[in-house]
Design an enzyme around this catalytic site. Sequence first.
Site, short mmCIF file in Angstrom:
data_model
loop_
_atom_site.label_atom_id
_atom_site.label_comp_id
_atom_site.label_asym_id
_atom_site.label_seq_id
_atom_site.Cartn_x
_atom_site.Cartn_y
_atom_site.Cartn_z
N ASP A 469 7.37 0.31 -2.89
CA ASP A 469 7.26 0.51 -1.27
C ASP A 469 6.12 -0.30 -2.12
OD1 ASP A 469 6.57 1.35 1.14
OD2 ASP A 469 5.84 3.16 0.80
N GLU A 472 3.54 -5.51 -0.40
CA GLU A 472 3.19 -6.38 1.08
C GLU A 472 2.57 -7.84 -0.36
OE1 GLU A 472 3.46 -3.26 1.35
OE2 GLU A 472 5.72 -4.01 2.61
N ASP A 644 7.38 1.50 8.15
CA ASP A 644 6.36 2.87 9.10
C ASP A 644 6.59 3.01 10.89
OD1 ASP A 644 5.53 3.24 6.77
OD2 ASP A 644 3.63 2.60 5.98
#
Length: 973
Positions: A469, A472, A644
């Site tokens: 996770d 980015e 999300d």
Amino acid sequence: MLTRSVAAIVALCSLTHAQSSTERIIPTLSPQVAAAPSLTPSVYDPTAPNAQQCPGYKASNVAESSGGFTADLTIAGPHCQAFGNDIDALTLEVQYQTKQRLNVKIYPKYLAATNYTRYILSPSLVLAPAWDGQTTANSSDLRLTWTNDPTFQFKITRSSSGEEIFSTYGHVIVFEDQFIELVTNMVDDYNVYGLAENIHDWRLGNNFTQTFYAVDAGNTVDGNVYGTYPWYQETRYGNGSANTTAHGVYARNAHGQEWLLRDSTITYRTIGGSFDLYFLSGENGDGSSSALTTISQFISGCVGNPAMQMYWTFGFNQCRWGYQNISVMQSIVDGYRDANIPLEGVWNDIDIYSLYRDFTNDPNTFPVDEMRAFVAELHANGQHYVPIVDSNTYAPNPDNASDAYAPFERAAALGTFIRDPTTGDFYYGDNWPGFSSWADWLVESSQAWWTSELMAWHDDTPFDGIWIDLSEPSSFCAGSCGNGRLNENPVHPPFLLPNDPLQANYQYPEGFNISNATEAASVSAASASQASILSTTTLLPVPTTTTQGRTNPTPGVRNLNFPPYVLNSVLAGHSLVKGSVAPNATHNDPSNTTEYELHNLFGYSISNATYNALLSVFPGKRPFTIGRSTFAGSGRTTAHWGGDNTSTWGSMFLSISQALTFMMSGLPMFGADTCGFSGNTDNDLCSRWMELSAFFPFYRNHNVKATISQEAFRWSSVAEASRRAISIRYSLLTYMYTLFYYAHTEGATVMRALAWEFPEDATLSGAYAQFMLGPSLLITPVLIPNVDTVQGVFPGIGEGTNWYDWYTLQPVTAQPHENVTLSAPLEHINVHIRGGSILPLQTPGNTTAATRSNPYSLVIALDESGEASGSLYLDDGESLIPNATKLVQFAYASGHLTTTVSGSYQAPPPLANITVAGAPCLPKNMSLTVAGQQRPAHNLGLEYNAGVLHVSGIHEHTRSGAWEGEMEMMFHY
Ligand SMILES: *[C@@H]1O[C@H](CO)[C@@H](O)[C@H](O)[C@H]1NC(C)=O
Ligand SMILES: *[C@@H]1O[C@H](CO)[C@@H](O)[C@H](O)[C@H]1NC(C)=O
Ligand SMILES: *[C@@H]1O[C@H](CO)[C@@H](O)[C@H](O)[C@H]1NC(C)=O
């Protein structure tokens, strides 16, 4: 797992100190920018320079080269300095790489020039498609023509028909050190698809800007999200006299970039790198072209075929942020078992960790001994366990010996973290655990470190796969904010958490006020009351932006953190500095490459590293890893979930277009957080979503902390909807797995747009409320609240295609293009089988392993000429290189079924029965041959009712395994 959208980040300092569940203090992480100028992204800034007024280039010195030619491009006028420093001298390289693929590269001629930096994406990072060693302009599907009048322009046409598929005529090429641009002319009302990752209609439309800059800000509709796939596929419909054509364009460049889809043009801009364009003909070899062929040319030819996944990963998974200890985990497993809903895997979010630090277990809630025992019991029951691993590495407090964190120390000793260019020290941003660093995947020893951390943690927490996770990579502050402040660690995230005071979540799906009027009224009152308390509380906004007006290019200088071209990134202020590791952060490679060049590749790199690590944790097995930020080619190593999303009907609907763009981008192991991540779900939405996701390759229910529980057993109708949908999915596991085999070997798609399967039907050009799973199944989900019918079309009806209801095997009666109303009670999802298909099925069990050992059956759905075909791929379901495989081809015509078997893998279950839909009547008799031996037909059962012929008792003849011998079955009429 969520990071709060920056706009929503507020800190209630006094309240937090008094009442927060943690002792940690919310830090001030970056200087507050007083009255920061509101920055307009360049794409919407009327005062921004028009790069099309730049001088362009002239071509000269054309020279033949392997498979094409090269030329010099020389700037054709004074520098325009639109969004960077113009580069005077460029090289053009044109290469007919294969019959179907033409490559055009434009890059700076003097790569060694020192007064500007440039970056050519290395083939060692991202595959660079190459020349096949034989194709030339004469043997290519495509032609490139160019002119210098008035400046260099080029166009790509089809050799066969002259159809123009790309053309910069009428526009200049712009090439600066922080900005490159070209414009192609497009046909009216063009049909363009792809440019994943986006949360947008599937057909992108002619007024859309796709920004690529990986960001952790939720699933912003029409904004940049997590992944970068700079490729599109275009379809042009014929009009009676002409056939539909399809082609594709891949622009291999990882920089922050924008694609401006406008009325009659597409403008392609990046903030660096080079033009590296691949034009795909989409041609099938007979002059025709199609979307599916274009897609496989992109996947197989440009980025590489997706990984084959382990069989168990197609099972149903349950996850949540907020499973706070092992007994809660156990109660979830028990809840599913008691409700008789198959559960294949349970997952942990960051709750498992001690102080949010990767590779740790909270000693109170997830102690190692209990964790081992918990997972051992899952494994004994054929179930699996997957935990999260965040992308950051906590940097411990140097003044506090008890704060030591060994994974950081080990990486620091190897020097494998990204660096802060201002100090030369490691870059210290902020994330869940506090000030943290990020691995530098350009350093070779990063891999060994990552592998050994995962191997060590696997001893404590015997996971079956890894969920990556925040890749980015996400950071909660601006720049290297932890520099000189590590002695404050562990700092609390600079925002309140979902279960902190005044953070109750009152968001419910659309239609909740109708289906649950009383509850909705009380929710609404509570929400108003919280809002009113909040409005009278002094809120101290945590600085969220580091903004600066648009910068002007400075000769010889690149501004990395505030480039002259302002991307329309969704973060407040469109800042590239906040929310992620800043663009000027520096890698340890010899050229000290910066994040400016590599930002969109962090997620790709960490997922690749995780794949490699899992090869060591599970030698010889297929790694299962699922990542949030991905790049073109990520499908070779990783799966992806949709990020999300929210518990809304709109979010569920858009998950289908998101899925289709991933299918066409070589990452088929995709699924969305089912029932929705942010916000509260409800019975209606969760029932429909459990049904819908059952037909996505990756199937996981996941939820944010501090909202209502949404496991499938929480409502009786969600439970029933889930049992029914999972039973269909599990009966089709071999079909899904076979689709993956073709994806893995040929770059085929798994979920499919109707338009791909019915390319001549222009009415399907934008359709995604229905989709297909492979070539044979049509899924028509309910996508709106409080209804018990759904409308759908049955493509090809009237033109030779017929359809059968999955449940009854009765043919659909409909007119061509009729929007048919279908019954869709809450627990029912409409599934139809396309005539002409043969589906191998297995009796569904409670796990994928149980299903794998259950008997097979075949459903033969006849087309209008009474024929059908299909195939089945088998292997052990887990080996990277299986030592045996089997491919079974099925064909049915004139009442005669044959199987052709190749390969030696032995699947023990027998074939129990065969059902033929669309059969004309009860045959007089039948004959069966297995492995060349005629079998007595008297113990076979034969029944016929309303077009459905059912043959039972076949298991007597296939005891050694359904596919051990080739089979022939003949019905005599
Ligand atoms: C095009 O999109 C922009 C930005 O979303 C919007 O403001 C504008 O109204 C749209 N134009 C048309 C013609 O739809
Ligand atoms: C359309 O495609 C079919 C089948 O490939 C071919 O026979 C026909 O000639 C094509 N028509 C045109 C107008 O290209
Ligand atoms: C280097 O910068 C100078 C001044 O900005 C410029 O005149 C020159 O052309 C540049 N050299 C190259 C190779 O671009």
